[in-house]
Design a protein around this motif. Sequence first.
Motif, PDB file in Angstrom:
ATOM      1  N   LEU A 107      -4.159 -21.192 -32.978  1.00  0.00           N
ATOM      2  CA  LEU A 107      -5.500 -20.953 -32.464  1.00  0.00           C
ATOM      3  C   LEU A 107      -6.537 -20.944 -33.569  1.00  0.00           C
ATOM      4  O   LEU A 107      -7.658 -21.384 -33.382  1.00  0.00           O
ATOM      5  CB  LEU A 107      -5.532 -19.621 -31.721  1.00  0.00           C
ATOM      6  CG  LEU A 107      -4.611 -19.499 -30.492  1.00  0.00           C
ATOM      7  CD1 LEU A 107      -4.784 -18.137 -29.854  1.00  0.00           C
ATOM      8  CD2 LEU A 107      -4.912 -20.594 -29.489  1.00  0.00           C
ATOM      9  N   SER A 108      -6.196 -20.418 -34.716  1.00  0.00           N
ATOM     10  CA  SER A 108      -7.180 -20.308 -35.792  1.00  0.00           C
ATOM     11  C   SER A 108      -6.454 -20.156 -37.118  1.00  0.00           C
ATOM     12  O   SER A 108      -5.348 -19.630 -37.176  1.00  0.00           O
ATOM     13  CB  SER A 108      -8.099 -19.102 -35.562  1.00  0.00           C
ATOM     14  OG  SER A 108      -8.955 -18.898 -36.666  1.00  0.00           O
ATOM     15  N   LYS A 116      -6.387 -18.873 -20.380  1.00  0.00           N
ATOM     16  CA  LYS A 116      -7.076 -18.115 -21.426  1.00  0.00           C
ATOM     17  C   LYS A 116      -6.102 -17.107 -22.022  1.00  0.00           C
ATOM     18  O   LYS A 116      -5.147 -16.673 -21.366  1.00  0.00           O
ATOM     19  CB  LYS A 116      -8.305 -17.383 -20.868  1.00  0.00           C
ATOM     20  CG  LYS A 116      -9.379 -18.310 -20.295  1.00  0.00           C
ATOM     21  CD  LYS A 116     -10.569 -17.508 -19.771  1.00  0.00           C
ATOM     22  CE  LYS A 116     -11.567 -18.418 -19.056  1.00  0.00           C
ATOM     23  NZ  LYS A 116     -12.172 -19.404 -19.981  1.00  0.00           N
ATOM     24  N   HIS A 145     -10.514 -11.114 -29.276  1.00  0.00           N
ATOM     25  CA  HIS A 145     -10.960 -12.505 -29.239  1.00  0.00           C
ATOM     26  C   HIS A 145     -10.356 -13.193 -28.025  1.00  0.00           C
ATOM     27  O   HIS A 145      -9.141 -13.126 -27.804  1.00  0.00           O
ATOM     28  CB  HIS A 145     -10.535 -13.241 -30.503  1.00  0.00           C
ATOM     29  CG  HIS A 145     -11.159 -12.689 -31.751  1.00  0.00           C
ATOM     30  ND1 HIS A 145     -10.896 -13.210 -33.005  1.00  0.00           N
ATOM     31  CD2 HIS A 145     -12.044 -11.677 -31.945  1.00  0.00           C
ATOM     32  CE1 HIS A 145     -11.597 -12.544 -33.910  1.00  0.00           C
ATOM     33  NE2 HIS A 145     -12.291 -11.605 -33.292  1.00  0.00           N
ATOM     34  N   PHE A 198      -9.735 -16.735 -26.156  1.00  0.00           N
ATOM     35  CA  PHE A 198      -9.679 -18.180 -26.305  1.00  0.00           C
ATOM     36  C   PHE A 198      -9.471 -18.821 -24.934  1.00  0.00           C
ATOM     37  O   PHE A 198      -8.734 -18.293 -24.094  1.00  0.00           O
ATOM     38  CB  PHE A 198      -8.519 -18.588 -27.220  1.00  0.00           C
ATOM     39  CG  PHE A 198      -8.735 -18.287 -28.674  1.00  0.00           C
ATOM     40  CD1 PHE A 198      -9.189 -19.265 -29.546  1.00  0.00           C
ATOM     41  CD2 PHE A 198      -8.481 -17.018 -29.176  1.00  0.00           C
ATOM     42  CE1 PHE A 198      -9.376 -18.990 -30.889  1.00  0.00           C
ATOM     43  CE2 PHE A 198      -8.671 -16.728 -30.516  1.00  0.00           C
ATOM     44  CZ  PHE A 198      -9.124 -17.723 -31.380  1.00  0.00           C
ATOM     45  N   TRP A 239      -7.530 -25.235 -27.646  1.00  0.00           N
ATOM     46  CA  TRP A 239      -7.949 -23.839 -27.526  1.00  0.00           C
ATOM     47  C   TRP A 239      -9.187 -23.585 -28.388  1.00  0.00           C
ATOM     48  O   TRP A 239      -9.219 -23.940 -29.562  1.00  0.00           O
ATOM     49  CB  TRP A 239      -6.829 -22.902 -27.969  1.00  0.00           C
ATOM     50  CG  TRP A 239      -5.632 -22.925 -27.076  1.00  0.00           C
ATOM     51  CD1 TRP A 239      -4.545 -23.746 -27.182  1.00  0.00           C
ATOM     52  CD2 TRP A 239      -5.410 -22.097 -25.941  1.00  0.00           C
ATOM     53  NE1 TRP A 239      -3.646 -23.476 -26.175  1.00  0.00           N
ATOM     54  CE2 TRP A 239      -4.144 -22.472 -25.396  1.00  0.00           C
ATOM     55  CE3 TRP A 239      -6.137 -21.077 -25.323  1.00  0.00           C
ATOM     56  CZ2 TRP A 239      -3.604 -21.859 -24.274  1.00  0.00           C
ATOM     57  CZ3 TRP A 239      -5.594 -20.466 -24.200  1.00  0.00           C
ATOM     58  CH2 TRP A 239      -4.348 -20.853 -23.682  1.00  0.00           C
ATOM     59  N   THR A 240     -10.199 -22.949 -27.795  1.00  0.00           N
ATOM     60  CA  THR A 240     -11.427 -22.622 -28.527  1.00  0.00           C
ATOM     61  C   THR A 240     -11.801 -21.167 -28.280  1.00  0.00           C
ATOM     62  O   THR A 240     -11.562 -20.620 -27.193  1.00  0.00           O
ATOM     63  CB  THR A 240     -12.596 -23.519 -28.083  1.00  0.00           C
ATOM     64  OG1 THR A 240     -12.796 -23.383 -26.667  1.00  0.00           O
ATOM     65  CG2 THR A 240     -12.310 -24.972 -28.421  1.00  0.00           C
ATOM     66  N   LEU A 241     -12.394 -20.538 -29.280  1.00  0.00           N
ATOM     67  CA  LEU A 241     -12.846 -19.162 -29.164  1.00  0.00           C
ATOM     68  C   LEU A 241     -14.082 -19.094 -28.278  1.00  0.00           C
ATOM     69  O   LEU A 241     -15.100 -19.728 -28.558  1.00  0.00           O
ATOM     70  CB  LEU A 241     -13.161 -18.594 -30.554  1.00  0.00           C
ATOM     71  CG  LEU A 241     -13.685 -17.156 -30.598  1.00  0.00           C
ATOM     72  CD1 LEU A 241     -12.652 -16.175 -30.059  1.00  0.00           C
ATOM     73  CD2 LEU A 241     -14.080 -16.781 -32.026  1.00  0.00           C
ATOM     74  N   GLU A 242     -14.009 -18.312 -27.197  1.00  0.00           N
ATOM     75  CA  GLU A 242     -15.108 -18.212 -26.247  1.00  0.00           C
ATOM     76  C   GLU A 242     -15.877 -16.897 -26.351  1.00  0.00           C
ATOM     77  O   GLU A 242     -17.095 -16.865 -26.161  1.00  0.00           O
ATOM     78  CB  GLU A 242     -14.573 -18.373 -24.819  1.00  0.00           C
ATOM     79  CG  GLU A 242     -13.953 -19.725 -24.537  1.00  0.00           C
ATOM     80  CD  GLU A 242     -13.437 -19.849 -23.113  1.00  0.00           C
ATOM     81  OE1 GLU A 242     -13.155 -20.978 -22.678  1.00  0.00           O
ATOM     82  OE2 GLU A 242     -13.312 -18.799 -22.424  1.00  0.00           O
TER      83      GLU A 242
END
Length: 206
Positions: A7-8, A26, A37, A39, A46-49
């Motif tokens: 994810l990061s 999610k 956090h 995602f 996957w992106t941080l929302e």
Amino acid sequence: MADMVQLSTAYNAGITCHAFNGDGSKIAICPNNNELHIFGRGASGWTLEHRLTEHDMVISGVDWCGATNSIVTCSHDRNAFVWSEVNQADGGVSWKPSLVILRIDKSALGVRWSPSGAKFAVASAAKCVSVCSFADEDNWWVSKMIKKHKSAVLCVAWHPNSQFLATGSTDFKCRVFSAYISGPEGKPDPAQPADLLGKVEPFGEC
């Protein structure tokens, strides 16, 4: 075999807890601090929302209710928050926090929603479990205590009928308690016995 997804690359202190939403689109994680956090998975991955920051100390437990889509978090700051998704005028969403006073004097260690979504249970280092439900008349989350442990409670798990709660403690014992609360659940259904657990006893009975 499923592909591993990172994810990061910014997390270098471990993940303390995580939970998926109901359909797995999610995931909420705590990167070993006071933030949650969220995602989301889209066409590009996957992106941080969202980044939720109400807690004062490290978040030790998170659970995402499939029945209501609400998130609950607990922390070493001895509090919990229930997060509700709110639609914004611009078409986006935000997460509204509701503080839950757990009435414990040591760290919260883990949290789980009941299958019904009407309540949740928080394990703690204070040798007790807080079972929390929403009081409509007060517009507030109320916690009731189960105190029959001799050491820290590390984990909790609900029976599928949401009326029994299993706890695991560092006193080397697993216990099963009645966690029936009359307000949010109505009367226990005698046509749906709890398998081998027998009838529903008063709250906190083991």
